[in-house]
Design a protein around this motif. Structure first.
Motif, PDB file in Angstrom:
ATOM      1  N   VAL A 113     -12.705  -2.588   4.845  1.00  0.00           N
ATOM      2  CA  VAL A 113     -12.361  -2.373   3.425  1.00  0.00           C
ATOM      3  C   VAL A 113     -10.851  -2.341   3.177  1.00  0.00           C
ATOM      4  O   VAL A 113     -10.414  -2.364   2.033  1.00  0.00           O
ATOM      5  N   GLU A 114     -10.066  -2.283   4.260  1.00  0.00           N
ATOM      6  CA  GLU A 114      -8.609  -2.308   4.081  1.00  0.00           C
ATOM      7  C   GLU A 114      -8.035  -3.720   4.280  1.00  0.00           C
ATOM      8  O   GLU A 114      -6.833  -3.928   4.100  1.00  0.00           O
ATOM      9  N   GLY A 115      -8.876  -4.656   4.671  1.00  0.00           N
ATOM     10  CA  GLY A 115      -8.428  -6.048   4.829  1.00  0.00           C
ATOM     11  C   GLY A 115      -7.400  -6.226   5.933  1.00  0.00           C
ATOM     12  O   GLY A 115      -6.441  -6.988   5.777  1.00  0.00           O
ATOM     13  N   ILE A 132     -10.509  -9.790   1.350  1.00  0.00           N
ATOM     14  CA  ILE A 132     -10.284  -8.386   1.001  1.00  0.00           C
ATOM     15  C   ILE A 132      -8.767  -8.179   1.112  1.00  0.00           C
ATOM     16  O   ILE A 132      -8.202  -8.286   2.206  1.00  0.00           O
ATOM     17  N   VAL A 133      -8.118  -7.919  -0.002  1.00  0.00           N
ATOM     18  CA  VAL A 133      -6.658  -7.801  -0.014  1.00  0.00           C
ATOM     19  C   VAL A 133      -6.272  -6.367   0.358  1.00  0.00           C
ATOM     20  O   VAL A 133      -6.808  -5.419  -0.225  1.00  0.00           O
ATOM     21  N   PRO A 134      -5.371  -6.176   1.342  1.00  0.00           N
ATOM     22  CA  PRO A 134      -4.922  -4.826   1.683  1.00  0.00           C
ATOM     23  C   PRO A 134      -4.521  -4.057   0.410  1.00  0.00           C
ATOM     24  O   PRO A 134      -3.873  -4.616  -0.495  1.00  0.00           O
ATOM     25  N   CYS A 135      -4.947  -2.780   0.351  1.00  0.00           N
ATOM     26  CA  CYS A 135      -4.918  -2.020  -0.921  1.00  0.00           C
ATOM     27  C   CYS A 135      -3.553  -1.986  -1.627  1.00  0.00           C
ATOM     28  O   CYS A 135      -3.487  -2.148  -2.849  1.00  0.00           O
ATOM     29  N   THR A 136      -2.475  -1.784  -0.884  1.00  0.00           N
ATOM     30  CA  THR A 136      -1.172  -1.649  -1.556  1.00  0.00           C
ATOM     31  C   THR A 136      -0.710  -2.993  -2.134  1.00  0.00           C
ATOM     32  O   THR A 136      -0.183  -3.052  -3.253  1.00  0.00           O
ATOM     33  N   ALA A 137      -0.936  -4.059  -1.381  1.00  0.00           N
ATOM     34  CA  ALA A 137      -0.575  -5.395  -1.887  1.00  0.00           C
ATOM     35  C   ALA A 137      -1.394  -5.704  -3.141  1.00  0.00           C
ATOM     36  O   ALA A 137      -0.880  -6.210  -4.141  1.00  0.00           O
ATOM     37  N   VAL A 165       1.707  -4.460   3.643  1.00  0.00           N
ATOM     38  CA  VAL A 165       2.307  -4.608   2.307  1.00  0.00           C
ATOM     39  C   VAL A 165       3.006  -5.972   2.147  1.00  0.00           C
ATOM     40  O   VAL A 165       2.501  -6.874   1.480  1.00  0.00           O
ATOM     41  N   GLY A 166       4.188  -6.126   2.761  1.00  0.00           N
ATOM     42  CA  GLY A 166       5.026  -7.299   2.481  1.00  0.00           C
ATOM     43  C   GLY A 166       4.358  -8.635   2.736  1.00  0.00           C
ATOM     44  O   GLY A 166       4.339  -9.507   1.846  1.00  0.00           O
ATOM     45  N   LYS A 167       3.771  -8.813   3.932  1.00  0.00           N
ATOM     46  CA  LYS A 167       3.200 -10.135   4.261  1.00  0.00           C
ATOM     47  C   LYS A 167       1.993 -10.483   3.384  1.00  0.00           C
ATOM     48  O   LYS A 167       1.961 -11.582   2.813  1.00  0.00           O
ATOM     49  N   PRO A 168       0.990  -9.588   3.251  1.00  0.00           N
ATOM     50  CA  PRO A 168      -0.134  -9.962   2.374  1.00  0.00           C
ATOM     51  C   PRO A 168       0.303 -10.167   0.924  1.00  0.00           C
ATOM     52  O   PRO A 168      -0.224 -11.051   0.233  1.00  0.00           O
ATOM     53  N   LEU A 169       1.276  -9.404   0.489  1.00  0.00           N
ATOM     54  CA  LEU A 169       1.765  -9.557  -0.884  1.00  0.00           C
ATOM     55  C   LEU A 169       2.413 -10.925  -1.079  1.00  0.00           C
ATOM     56  O   LEU A 169       2.205 -11.586  -2.108  1.00  0.00           O
ATOM     57  N   ALA A 170       3.169 -11.362  -0.080  1.00  0.00           N
ATOM     58  CA  ALA A 170       3.799 -12.690  -0.166  1.00  0.00           C
ATOM     59  C   ALA A 170       2.719 -13.761  -0.347  1.00  0.00           C
ATOM     60  O   ALA A 170       2.840 -14.644  -1.203  1.00  0.00           O
ATOM     61  N   LEU A 171       1.622 -13.649   0.424  1.00  0.00           N
ATOM     62  CA  LEU A 171       0.542 -14.642   0.316  1.00  0.00           C
ATOM     63  C   LEU A 171      -0.097 -14.619  -1.071  1.00  0.00           C
ATOM     64  O   LEU A 171      -0.379 -15.665  -1.662  1.00  0.00           O
ATOM     65  N   GLU A 172      -0.326 -13.416  -1.574  1.00  0.00           N
ATOM     66  CA  GLU A 172      -0.943 -13.277  -2.889  1.00  0.00           C
ATOM     67  C   GLU A 172      -0.062 -13.885  -3.989  1.00  0.00           C
ATOM     68  O   GLU A 172      -0.558 -14.501  -4.932  1.00  0.00           O
ATOM     69  N   LEU A 173       1.245 -13.686  -3.875  1.00  0.00           N
ATOM     70  CA  LEU A 173       2.136 -14.172  -4.931  1.00  0.00           C
ATOM     71  C   LEU A 173       2.408 -15.668  -4.795  1.00  0.00           C
ATOM     72  O   LEU A 173       2.640 -16.358  -5.792  1.00  0.00           O
ATOM     73  N   PRO A 253       6.975   9.176  -8.353  1.00  0.00           N
ATOM     74  CA  PRO A 253       5.541   8.860  -8.295  1.00  0.00           C
ATOM     75  C   PRO A 253       5.036   8.320  -9.634  1.00  0.00           C
ATOM     76  O   PRO A 253       5.769   8.320 -10.610  1.00  0.00           O
ATOM     77  N   GLY A 254       3.776   7.873  -9.620  1.00  0.00           N
ATOM     78  CA  GLY A 254       3.150   7.432 -10.878  1.00  0.00           C
ATOM     79  C   GLY A 254       3.076   5.924 -11.038  1.00  0.00           C
ATOM     80  O   GLY A 254       2.678   5.440 -12.094  1.00  0.00           O
ATOM     81  N   GLY A 255       3.459   5.186  -9.997  1.00  0.00           N
ATOM     82  CA  GLY A 255       3.430   3.726 -10.102  1.00  0.00           C
ATOM     83  C   GLY A 255       2.395   3.123  -9.168  1.00  0.00           C
ATOM     84  O   GLY A 255       1.182   3.280  -9.367  1.00  0.00           O
ATOM     85  N   VAL A 256       2.899   2.439  -8.118  1.00  0.00           N
ATOM     86  CA  VAL A 256       2.021   1.705  -7.192  1.00  0.00           C
ATOM     87  C   VAL A 256       1.026   2.637  -6.476  1.00  0.00           C
ATOM     88  O   VAL A 256      -0.150   2.298  -6.320  1.00  0.00           O
ATOM     89  N   GLY A 257       1.506   3.827  -6.080  1.00  0.00           N
ATOM     90  CA  GLY A 257       0.678   4.750  -5.289  1.00  0.00           C
ATOM     91  C   GLY A 257      -0.642   5.093  -5.960  1.00  0.00           C
ATOM     92  O   GLY A 257      -1.701   5.024  -5.329  1.00  0.00           O
ATOM     93  N   VAL A 258      -0.626   5.431  -7.234  1.00  0.00           N
ATOM     94  CA  VAL A 258      -1.878   5.836  -7.897  1.00  0.00           C
ATOM     95  C   VAL A 258      -2.855   4.666  -8.005  1.00  0.00           C
ATOM     96  O   VAL A 258      -4.070   4.855  -7.929  1.00  0.00           O
ATOM     97  N   VAL A 259      -2.305   3.475  -8.145  1.00  0.00           N
ATOM     98  CA  VAL A 259      -3.178   2.293  -8.279  1.00  0.00           C
ATOM     99  C   VAL A 259      -3.816   1.960  -6.919  1.00  0.00           C
ATOM    100  O   VAL A 259      -4.979   1.559  -6.843  1.00  0.00           O
ATOM    101  N   THR A 260      -3.048   2.167  -5.854  1.00  0.00           N
ATOM    102  CA  THR A 260      -3.536   1.859  -4.505  1.00  0.00           C
ATOM    103  C   THR A 260      -4.865   2.574  -4.210  1.00  0.00           C
ATOM    104  O   THR A 260      -5.792   1.985  -3.655  1.00  0.00           O
ATOM    105  N   ASN A 261      -4.969   3.850  -4.613  1.00  0.00           N
ATOM    106  CA  ASN A 261      -6.199   4.612  -4.350  1.00  0.00           C
ATOM    107  C   ASN A 261      -7.418   3.945  -4.994  1.00  0.00           C
ATOM    108  O   ASN A 261      -8.509   3.942  -4.429  1.00  0.00           O
ATOM    109  N   TYR A 262      -7.225   3.370  -6.170  1.00  0.00           N
ATOM    110  CA  TYR A 262      -8.340   2.720  -6.867  1.00  0.00           C
ATOM    111  C   TYR A 262      -8.653   1.353  -6.262  1.00  0.00           C
ATOM    112  O   TYR A 262      -9.788   0.877  -6.337  1.00  0.00           O
TER     113      TYR A 262
END
Ligand code: NAP
Length: 279
Positions: A113-115, A132-137, A165-173, A253-262
């Protein structure tokens, strides 16, 4: 300057996830189960597990938490959940010994589930629908989407090349047709890269690293970093300095971190659907 707050993204996800949990329960007549494996009673780590349990219970996901005292005990628990049809997803909780870290590759990729397994990263590389995209990316991409920030044709600079984070995010973008530059600790002049970027994403774990003079006016800034300075949480972006030039920033806080949990909950439900539709 627009504040790219996570709570609005989360409010939308919450509504969608409550609908999905109801729909899937009616369709499959069962609920997902997440197994979390830890190898010690580390306080910070168990607090994190409690947070995951609370979030999962909100969306009807059962959690089984296994805390082992020895590597052998951990391996036994792992084999049990990896072969158990009732377990939808498996997460390993850091800190782990080197030996236990190698077990990641043995996670049944359908329960990843974490990809983070090679097989899932391959699907991400090939931009397969069932990736399955790693949660933070995923959280970063979802924030950009929610706020209508177009990536296509933009120059995107990511600081940090970790596997989660960085590598999967690069692929997604890249998949979103951005022109992506990935910087790391050996990049010769990071400022030269960030100064020309339309979107800068910082994920390096260095408090207040990105300053106003290193971004262009009107840039979009996404701060993934979580650092503690003098007992306070701050990001990798010097928020006070950067806010005068940026068009938009995620707060910490209040940005990427809270979204990652969801995003973890979304990945669990995506995995659950893939497993049950294949039967
Ligand atoms: P990591 O595995 O430690 O990787 C850090 C990356 O940053 C490495 O690729 C490193 O380069 C690079 N780096 C270090 N100094 C740099 C510099 N001066 N310029 C450019 N690149 C530099 O970290 P991570 O797990 O990806 O996490 C990064 C940050 O995000 C941390 O603060 C972490 O707490 C936070 N985080 C937040 C969330 C969330 O949900 N918001 C989730 C996960 C992580 P090398 O590869 O050359 O060493």
């Amino acid at each position: 300057m627009t504040l790219l707050e996570g709570k609005q993204v989360v409010a939308k996800k919450e509504e969608e996830l409550l609908n999905i949990s109801k729909e899937y329960y009616e369709k499959y007549n069962k609920v997902p189960c997440l197994a979390i494996l830890s190898n010690n009673n580390d306080e910070a780590s168990q607090m994190y597990v409690k947070r995951i349990e609370k979030n999962c219970s909100k969306f009807g996901i059962n959690v089984r938490s296994y805390i082992s005292n020895t590597d052998d005990d951990f391996i036994n628990n792992f084999e049990k959940v990896n072969n158990d049809e009732m377990v939808t997803g498996i997460m390993f909780q850091e800190p782990l010994s080197k030996k236990l870290k190698t077990l990641v590759e043995k996670i049944d990729y359908r329960k990843d589930v974490e990809g983070i397994t090679t097989k899932n990263l391959g699907k991400l590389f090939l931009n397969k629908e069932e990736k399955i995209v790693p949660c933070t990316a995923k959280a970063v991409v979802d924030i950009l989407d929610y706020y209508g920030i177009v990536v296509e044709g933009k120059k995107v600079v990511i600081l940090g090349r970790s596997n989660i984070v960085g590598k999967p995010l690069a692929l997604e973008l890249i998949a979103k047709n951005g022109t992506v530059t990935l910087c790391h600790s050996k990049t010769s002049n990071v400022g030269n890269e960030t100064k020309n970027a339309d979107i800068v994403i910082v994920a390096i774990g260095k408090a207040n690293y990105l300053k106003a003079e290193n971004i262009k006016v009107g840039a979009i800034i996404i701060d993934v970093g979580i650092n503690v300075v003098d007992g306070k949480i701050c990001g990798d972006v010097d928020f006070e300095s950067v806010k005068s030039r940026a068009a938009a920033i995620t707060p910490v806080p209040g940005g990427v971190g809270v979204v990652t949990n969801y995003c973890l909950i979304e990945n669990i439900y995506k995995t659950f659907k893939l497993q049950n539709d294949k039967k």
